[in-house]
Design an enzyme around this catalytic site. Structure first.
Site: not given
Ligand code: DGL
Length: 256
Positions: A76, A186
């Protein structure tokens, strides 16, 4: 002391980290994985940095309490930007791998090019991202593209839906025809890559950090003599008590 049979924990705010887990499984199928998605608290990207930090530290504590871990992969970008430093300080014995937008790959492949970085608001406003940007913005034109609402559609399984098309057309309209490559900063976004390509056009290359993160994880484990090539195992967990979400996570994994 960690051992080879200990688990690799993979964490994301929800389903996005599955796009990284795909690469981990491809490179290291013999490992034991414990994946935790915090969908009950997603999206992280529009929260305050402190909230994301607290949620990420709480998730790490949960994972460490559940299985013996040899590594924690923050799959993430948002959690990495907000909390990777604190996690490394708090757990010096643990291998902690973060993910960041693949700007280096983009700048290496498109010198002088026009590069868009799609990411959450937290990722784009953190100092970590500015440092990264200034390493590469002399060689190419880099433009930040926040994508509010996209994570929610991915979480809802609306990957190839009219809503997805409307949102992408609206947010990406100012950039159409003006970019050579787009970094998907993301981990949720690669899951919607087909729809993103449809809107930007096939000529725009999409890049993400999933493969690089999996390679870095393998490198760190190998250096620590912790690589396991046994019988793999996969546990998928989510903070939302919803079997449909787990089923969708498996479907997304099998699409790789
Ligand atoms: N999947 C997460 C990232 O790589 C963020 C997603 C969210 O906003 O919860 O930034």
């Amino acid at each position: 002391m960690s051992g080879k049979r200990d688990y690799i924990a993979v964490f994301d705010s929800g389903l996005g980290g599955i796009s990284v887990l795909r690469h981990l499984l491809r490179l290291m199928p013999g490992e034991r994985y414990l994946y935790f998605g915090d969908s009950a608290n997603a999206p992280y990207g529009s929260r305050s940095t402190e909230e994301v930090r607290d949620l990420t530290l709480a998730a790490a504590e949960r994972l460490l309490g559940e299985k013996p871990l040899k590594a924690l992969v923050l799959a993430c970008n948002t959690a990495t930007a907000a909390a990777v430093r604190e996690l490394r300080e708090k757990y010096p014995e643990l291998i902690v791998i973060g993910i960041e937008p693949a700007l280096k790959v983009a700048a290496d492949h498109y010198p002088g090019g026009r590069i868009g970085v799609m990411a959450t608001e937290v990722t784009l406003r953190e100092e970590k991202f500015d440092t990264l940007l200034h390493r590469f913005d002399e060689n190419c034109t880099i433009c930040k593209i926040p994508m509010p609402g996209l994570v929610q559609l991915v979480e809802a399984g609306k990957l190839d839906s009219p809503e997805m098309d409307v949102l992408l057309r609206q947010l990406l309209a100012p950039h159409i025809g003006k970019l050579d490559a787009v970094v998907l900063g993301c981990t949720h976004y690669p899951l919607a890559a087909k729809a993103i390509s449809r809107v930007l056009g096939d000529g725009v290359v999409l890049l993400d950090g999933g493969d690089g993160t999996a390679r870095e994880t393998r490198r760190r484990l190998r250096n620590a003599d912790l690589l396991e090539e046994g019988r793999g195992e996969l546990i998928l967990e989510n903070s939302k008590n919803d079997p449909e979400l787990i089923r969708r996570a498996y479907d997304l994994l099998n699409e790789r």
